[in-house]
Design a protein around this motif. Structure first.
Motif, PDB file in Angstrom:
ATOM      1  N   LEU A   1       4.356  13.417  -7.338  1.00 29.08           N
ATOM      2  CA  LEU A   1       5.483  13.854  -6.525  1.00 29.08           C
ATOM      3  C   LEU A   1       6.753  13.092  -6.848  1.00 29.08           C
ATOM      4  O   LEU A   1       7.859  13.638  -6.775  1.00 29.08           O
ATOM      5  N   ILE A   2       6.612  11.801  -7.205  1.00 32.89           N
ATOM      6  CA  ILE A   2       7.788  10.977  -7.462  1.00 32.89           C
ATOM      7  C   ILE A   2       8.551  11.449  -8.696  1.00 32.89           C
ATOM      8  O   ILE A   2       9.735  11.143  -8.871  1.00 32.89           O
ATOM      9  N   ASP A   3       7.873  12.231  -9.557  1.00 34.57           N
ATOM     10  CA  ASP A   3       8.507  12.754 -10.774  1.00 34.57           C
ATOM     11  C   ASP A   3       9.045  14.163 -10.587  1.00 34.57           C
ATOM     12  O   ASP A   3       9.534  14.771 -11.550  1.00 34.57           O
ATOM     13  N   LYS A   4       8.947  14.708  -9.350  1.00 35.91           N
ATOM     14  CA  LYS A   4       9.379  16.088  -9.115  1.00 35.91           C
ATOM     15  C   LYS A   4      10.671  16.058  -8.284  1.00 35.91           C
ATOM     16  O   LYS A   4      10.634  15.846  -7.069  1.00 35.91           O
ATOM     17  N   PRO A   5      11.820  16.254  -8.907  1.00 33.92           N
ATOM     18  CA  PRO A   5      13.097  16.151  -8.183  1.00 33.92           C
ATOM     19  C   PRO A   5      13.273  17.212  -7.111  1.00 33.92           C
ATOM     20  O   PRO A   5      14.109  17.041  -6.218  1.00 33.92           O
ATOM     21  N   ASP A   6      12.500  18.291  -7.172  1.00 33.40           N
ATOM     22  CA  ASP A   6      12.645  19.350  -6.166  1.00 33.40           C
ATOM     23  C   ASP A   6      11.867  19.043  -4.885  1.00 33.40           C
ATOM     24  O   ASP A   6      11.935  19.815  -3.922  1.00 33.40           O
ATOM     25  N   ILE A   7      11.123  17.925  -4.840  1.00 30.40           N
ATOM     26  CA  ILE A   7      10.385  17.529  -3.639  1.00 30.40           C
ATOM     27  C   ILE A   7      10.954  16.199  -3.138  1.00 30.40           C
ATOM     28  O   ILE A   7      11.023  15.213  -3.877  1.00 30.40           O
TER      29      ILE A   7
ATOM     30  N   GLU B   1       0.828  -1.201   0.000  1.00 26.61           N
ATOM     31  CA  GLU B   1       0.000   0.000   0.000  1.00 26.61           C
ATOM     32  C   GLU B   1       0.864   1.254   0.000  1.00 26.61           C
ATOM     33  O   GLU B   1       0.591   2.224  -0.728  1.00 26.61           O
ATOM     34  N   LEU B   2       1.909   1.258   0.828  1.00 25.86           N
ATOM     35  CA  LEU B   2       2.755   2.442   0.949  1.00 25.86           C
ATOM     36  C   LEU B   2       3.476   2.757  -0.360  1.00 25.86           C
ATOM     37  O   LEU B   2       3.539   3.921  -0.791  1.00 25.86           O
ATOM     38  N   LEU B   3       4.015   1.734  -1.008  1.00 22.84           N
ATOM     39  CA  LEU B   3       4.725   1.964  -2.263  1.00 22.84           C
ATOM     40  C   LEU B   3       3.771   2.374  -3.382  1.00 22.84           C
ATOM     41  O   LEU B   3       4.172   3.076  -4.325  1.00 22.84           O
ATOM     42  N   THR B   4       2.512   1.967  -3.282  1.00 23.26           N
ATOM     43  CA  THR B   4       1.514   2.413  -4.257  1.00 23.26           C
ATOM     44  C   THR B   4       1.160   3.884  -4.008  1.00 23.26           C
ATOM     45  O   THR B   4       1.028   4.669  -4.954  1.00 23.26           O
ATOM     46  N   TYR B   5       0.991   4.265  -2.727  1.00 17.69           N
ATOM     47  CA  TYR B   5       0.789   5.690  -2.423  1.00 17.69           C
ATOM     48  C   TYR B   5       1.921   6.516  -3.023  1.00 17.69           C
ATOM     49  O   TYR B   5       1.708   7.595  -3.577  1.00 17.69           O
ATOM     50  N   ARG B   6       3.121   6.019  -2.873  1.00 15.41           N
ATOM     51  CA  ARG B   6       4.315   6.749  -3.345  1.00 15.41           C
ATOM     52  C   ARG B   6       4.227   7.026  -4.843  1.00 15.41           C
ATOM     53  O   ARG B   6       4.622   8.102  -5.307  1.00 15.41           O
TER      54      ARG B   6
END
Length: 454
Positions: free
Chosen positions: A393-399, A379-384
């Motif tokens: 968010l995973i595609d935004k290197p500034d976050i 579940e956690l890795l899917t949220y990610r």
């Protein structure tokens, strides 16, 4: 197997934390109300929740249990009033008033009298305090608790106790002679009179109503926070209790190990449970809420995937949506994914137009079962992957994106760059757990973390 936290440990630890945060005014009580998740109650109103917890208090229960015997000796005052009668005498005759009345008719009717008639007065200060208190309790247990068919309610108010109190409140001859609760206005002088009474019925009524008033005014003295802590955690189911414990301990860890940050009160518009601020940064802690993020992904029905297995899954989701609408009449758009982590921590740079710098996604499992650990990890890795704010968010290197999985007794021997795993016991404050505290704090966009405040 790692040691797990027992329910009694959770209750004690969560009660302690809850009292601390309520006294400091640092919790968003609206968000806390949503987090409590009582079985049988669908209430997100903090004022109503406070009335419920007041009625769950042992002192209130003891007071109501003793009421049927005490109310027989209710205090009254004997008064006299002038009554105009015709052909009968009630009490002693007030001759001066009688003669004045007869003179108005030219003494034509000598059967008219004005009598000093005795009566019993129930509308006195002590009874006003008593009846107003009983009204607040009665309306709460009948409107909010009586319909709840779960074990936790029976532990506080059994069906017989509710029925007995309802009969007493509505049918007792003494209580019925006091004005109805909504019509009573209790003054400061009324409270003083009740407090100085020689009868325990009234001194205890004063103590309880004074507590009730302070509770409703959010005057969080020690006895008020103790009442809230004692009654807030007991009715909750154990997984929710564990989630609250983890939330409170994560807040404590942030306040203790991040220098320059302090807990700040939250206005009613925020859905955060708590937040911390420094000169240039704000940390928001969310429980049972998505915060400012989205974890909802509609299915693209205009393009069927080329890959055979993905195409079958795509078709199955559409079949589900269409069939559900056909059977229930409720329109349902196909959804590829929808979820919500148990905890979200958002970190904002307040010097740069409220820029989101870092996010922690947390999943909590009150279990020491390996299968439950695996479920939580999935579940956690899917949220990610699906967490988004404008974009993923995973595609935004500034976050900076951190994932935290908390269980209650699962042992893991390795480490991962994707997920930090903690047990509930790791959140107990001790020198042995400081390094684990610092690990997950450092992962949050390099927040300054130091053990100097421990």
């Amino acid at each position: 197997m790692t040691h797990s936290l027992a329910v009694e440990e959770l209750v004690n630890a969560t009660s302690e934390e809850l009292g601390t945060y309520l006294r400091s005014g640092a919790l968003n009580t609206n968000a806390l109300t949503r987090s409590l998740d009582y079985e049988g109650l669908d209430i997100e109103d903090w004022e109503r929740i406070k009335r419920i917890h007041f009625c769950l208090a042992d002192d209130v229960h003891d007071f109501i249990s003793a009421l049927s015997d005490r109310v027989r000796r209710i205090k009254t005052e004997h008064q006299r009033e002038n009554i105009h009668t015709q052909g009968e005498v009630r009490g002693s005759i007030n001759w001066s008033a009688t003669l004045r009345t007869r003179s108005e008719s030219g003494y034509a009717d000598r059967s008219r009298f004005v009598c000093n008639t005795p009566y019993t007065e129930y509308d006195i200060a002590e009874n006003r305090v008593l009846k107003r208190l009983l009204w607040q309790i009665h309306r709460t247990v009948t409107d909010e608790l009586q319909s709840v068919e779960y074990d936790w309610r029976q532990e506080f108010w059994t069906d017989d106790q509710l029925a007995s109190f309802d009969r007493l409140y509505k049918q007792n001859v003494h209580l019925s002679r006091i004005k109805e609760g909504p019509a009573i206005s209790v003054s400061g002088q009324d409270m003083t009179t009740a407090r100085q009474s020689r009868l325990p019925l009234y001194t205890e009524a004063y103590d309880l109503y004074d507590m009730f008033q302070r509770l409703q005014a959010d005057t969080l003295d020690a006895d008020i926070t103790e009442l809230l802590a004692d009654t807030l955690v007991v009715p909750t189911d154990t997984p929710t209790l564990f989630e609250l414990f983890c939330c409170f301990r994560l807040i404590r860890t942030l306040t203790r190990f991040t220098p320059g940050f302090v807990l700040k009160p939250i206005d009613g518009e925020s859905n955060a449970l708590a937040h911390l601020e420094s000169d240039d940064t704000r940390i928001e802690i969310h429980h049972d809420s998505t915060g400012s993020l989205s974890f909802h992904e509609p299915l693209d029905t205009t393009h069927r995937p080329v890959h055979a297995q993905y195409a079958r899954y795509h078709d199955a989701l559409i079949d589900y949506s269409d069939t559900l609408e056909a059977l229930t009449g409720d329109p349902s758009d196909p959804v590829l994914y929808n979820g919500r982590p148990d905890i979200i921590i958002e970190i904002y740079d307040t010097t740069s137009d409220e820029r989101l710098d870092s996010v922690l996604l947390g999943e909590i499992k009150h279990s020491d079962a390996t299968q439950t650990f695996k479920q939580g990890l999935e579940e956690l890795l899917t949220y990610r992957r699906f967490a988004s704010k404008d974009n993923y968010l995973i595609d935004k290197p500034d976050i900076t994106l951190t994932s935290l999985l908390i269980t209650n007794g699962v042992t893991t021997s390795g480490t991962s760059d994707e997920v930090i795993h903690l047990n509930g016991t790791d959140l107990i404050d001790s020198p042995a757990t400081h390094s684990k505290h610092l690990d997950w704090i450092h992962s949050l966009s390099g927040l300054p973390a130091t053990p100097s405040r421990a």
